[in-house]
Design an enzyme around this catalytic site. Structure first.
Site, short mmCIF file in Angstrom:
data_model
loop_
_atom_site.label_atom_id
_atom_site.label_comp_id
_atom_site.label_asym_id
_atom_site.label_seq_id
_atom_site.Cartn_x
_atom_site.Cartn_y
_atom_site.Cartn_z
N HIS A 77 0.84 -1.20 0.00
CA HIS A 77 0.00 0.00 0.00
C HIS A 77 0.87 1.24 0.00
O HIS A 77 1.78 1.37 0.80
CB HIS A 77 -0.93 0.01 1.22
CG HIS A 77 -2.10 -0.91 1.08
ND1 HIS A 77 -3.20 -0.85 1.90
CD2 HIS A 77 -2.34 -1.92 0.22
CE1 HIS A 77 -4.08 -1.78 1.54
NE2 HIS A 77 -3.56 -2.45 0.52
N TYR A 206 -8.88 5.56 7.69
CA TYR A 206 -8.96 5.90 9.11
C TYR A 206 -9.95 7.05 9.23
O TYR A 206 -9.66 8.15 8.75
CB TYR A 206 -7.60 6.33 9.66
CG TYR A 206 -6.58 5.19 9.80
CD1 TYR A 206 -5.88 4.71 8.71
CD2 TYR A 206 -6.33 4.63 11.06
CE1 TYR A 206 -4.96 3.68 8.85
CE2 TYR A 206 -5.40 3.60 11.20
CZ TYR A 206 -4.72 3.13 10.10
OH TYR A 206 -3.81 2.12 10.25
N LYS A 302 1.34 -0.48 15.30
CA LYS A 302 2.78 -0.47 15.59
C LYS A 302 3.27 -1.70 16.37
O LYS A 302 4.48 -1.95 16.45
CB LYS A 302 3.14 0.79 16.40
CG LYS A 302 3.23 2.04 15.55
CD LYS A 302 4.56 2.14 14.85
CE LYS A 302 4.62 3.20 13.77
NZ LYS A 302 4.33 2.71 12.42
N TYR A 390 4.13 6.34 10.18
CA TYR A 390 3.29 5.19 9.84
C TYR A 390 4.10 4.09 9.13
O TYR A 390 3.96 2.91 9.45
CB TYR A 390 2.13 5.65 8.94
CG TYR A 390 1.04 4.61 8.76
CD1 TYR A 390 -0.10 4.63 9.55
CD2 TYR A 390 1.13 3.62 7.77
CE1 TYR A 390 -1.11 3.69 9.39
CE2 TYR A 390 0.12 2.68 7.60
CZ TYR A 390 -0.99 2.72 8.41
OH TYR A 390 -1.98 1.78 8.26
C1 DHB Z 1 -5.18 -3.13 11.02
C2 DHB Z 1 -5.11 -2.85 12.38
C3 DHB Z 1 -4.64 -1.64 12.79
O1 DHB Z 1 -4.56 -1.36 14.10
C4 DHB Z 1 -4.25 -0.68 11.89
O2 DHB Z 1 -3.82 0.53 12.32
C5 DHB Z 1 -4.30 -0.97 10.55
C6 DHB Z 1 -4.77 -2.20 10.13
C7 DHB Z 1 -5.71 -4.43 10.56
O3 DHB Z 1 -5.98 -5.31 11.39
O4 DHB Z 1 -5.87 -4.61 9.36
#
Ligand code: DHB
Length: 397
Positions: A77, A206, A302, A390
């Site tokens: 991604h 998000y 994370k 990120y």
């Molecule tokens: C997923 C979980 C997360 O906490 C995140 O920030 C991004 C993706 C997941 O389970 O796909």
């Protein structure tokens, strides 16, 4: 009956991704190690975890020959969407900082590492319950454990590593006066689902909304993972499919008419979370790595990535110790690892507080949070800050 006694160079408590990655790296350098894990393979493989791997985590898998499935079954991604006020704002990691992440379930990372350990003749003992770790301050720390048949065993090692997760037996073996605990609780949790549906969007979303946070994530073309902010005491049985979809949809609603693609829901779970750091990450000849030393709220995924960063620092230090007889790395391990841990704590906390809503929020707080989100998305520098954190800072930093 007296316990059996064995010797090894590195005794690792915990056979999750952190313990197995360390074991894998050590074995590649000819450093002997034994991994003791309480759960069975099946249980760990089927415990759903987050789905995002940082650039550095993928690099570790790639460079050590465990990447075949990440690269064939994972999805690269190049960005995420931040959605608020019903509008999506793309943060394009690739364009901003030339970095990407991989969508690949962290429980599959475990499966891949366990397979690699088996292929290479690694010594990983599942379903073995560690009853005690002792003699940390001597040259021979020890692990006592009971196997699935009730047999008692003791492993004498040069270095002991606690990679045994947030309920860590190893961490608890450190006298209270020799560790400090830093944590905060959050007044909310995540309601997570797995659904048999096509992806609703090309990348992760998000979303902040007056009704709370939602994360629209994915697994593959047929299965999707989604979460929405809920009360920590929420009961999954109170939520039927219709109610879940309505709740998720209202958190992403907007003038663009964005619609989630629905399908049968086959898993529902409430995930409670907190931010925690236990310091230092060393006690005598025992070193802690991953969730045993720290946990982050899930926003930003994370957890495993941070565990892998610990393992990288610890592995470099152990290699210098056993191969070159240089222990400086071990002496610096805790400080070095904690530097990144606190950066990740800050990022996870920041993402969490920026995107979630509090029941008792005043209009000022709600509008301030939108001001914060607008600051991030309207500036190349704001976006780059998010992108850098990120996708993960380089492991050397
Ligand atoms: C997923 C979980 C997360 O906490 C995140 O920030 C991004 C993706 C997941 O389970 O796909």
């Amino acid at each position: 009956m007296a316990p059996t006694i064995e010797k090894t160079q590195v005794g690792i408590v915990g056979g999750g991704p952190a313990g197995l990655m360390l074991s894998h790296l050590l074995s590649q350098q000819g450093i002997e190690n034994i991994v003791i894990e309480k759960r069975d393979h099946e249980t760990i493989a089927n415990t759903h975890r987050a789905g995002i791997l940082e650039t550095g985590a993928v690099k570790m898998l790639t460079e050590t020959g465990v990447d075949s499935r990440v690269k064939t079954r994972g999805y690269e991604h190049e960005g995420i969407d931040l959605r608020f006020n019903g509008e999506s704002h793309r943060i394009n990691f690739k364009e901003l900082i030339d970095a990407t992440v991989w969508l690949y379930p962290q429980n599959d990372v475990f499966v891949d590492l366990a397979a690699a350990r088996e292929r290479d003749g690694g010594d990983v003992r599942f379903s073995c319950n560690v009853t005690e770790v002792l003699d940390h301050l001597t040259d021979t720390p020890k692990i006592r454990y009971t196997d699935a048949e009730g047999g008692e065993h003791e492993i004498h090692c040069d270095i002991l590593v606690g990679a045994d997760g947030s309920q860590s037996t190893c961490r608890r073996s450190i006298p209270k006066e020799d560790r400090s605990e830093n944590f905060i609780e959050y007044p909310f949790a995540w309601f997570g689902i797995l659904t048999e549906a096509p992806p609703s969007a090309p990348e992760l979303i998000y979303a902040n909304s007056p009704h709370g946070f939602a994360l629209i994530s994915q697994r593959n073309d047929e299965v999707q993972r989604m979460y929405f902010q809920c009360d920590p005491e929420e009961n999954v049985d109170d939520w039927d499919e219709e109610r879940i979809w309505a709740e998720l949809q209202r958190r992403v609603d907007g003038p663009d008419g964005f619609q989630l693609k629905r399908g049968p829901i086959f898993e529902k779970v409430v995930l409670k979370f907190r931010s925690y750091v236990g310091e230092p990450m060393r006690y005598g000849n025992m070193f802690l790595a991953g969730d045993a030393a720290h946990t982050v709220p899930p926003t930003g995924a994370k957890g495993l990535n941070l565990a892998f960063a610990d393992v990288q620092v610890l592995f470099d230090a152990l290699k210098a110790h056993f191969i070159d007889g240089n222990s400086e790395g071990l002496d610096g391990y805790s400080d070095k690892a904690l530097k990144r841990v606190w950066k990740a704590q800050n990022f996870s906390y920041w993402m969490t507080q920026m995107l979630h809503t509090r029941k008792d929020a005043t209009p000022f707080e709600t509008k301030r949070a939108l001001g914060e989100l607008n600051t991030v998305v309207s500036s190349k520098y704001g976006q780059s800050y998010l992108a850098e954190s990120y996708t993960g800072w380089p492991h050397e930093n």
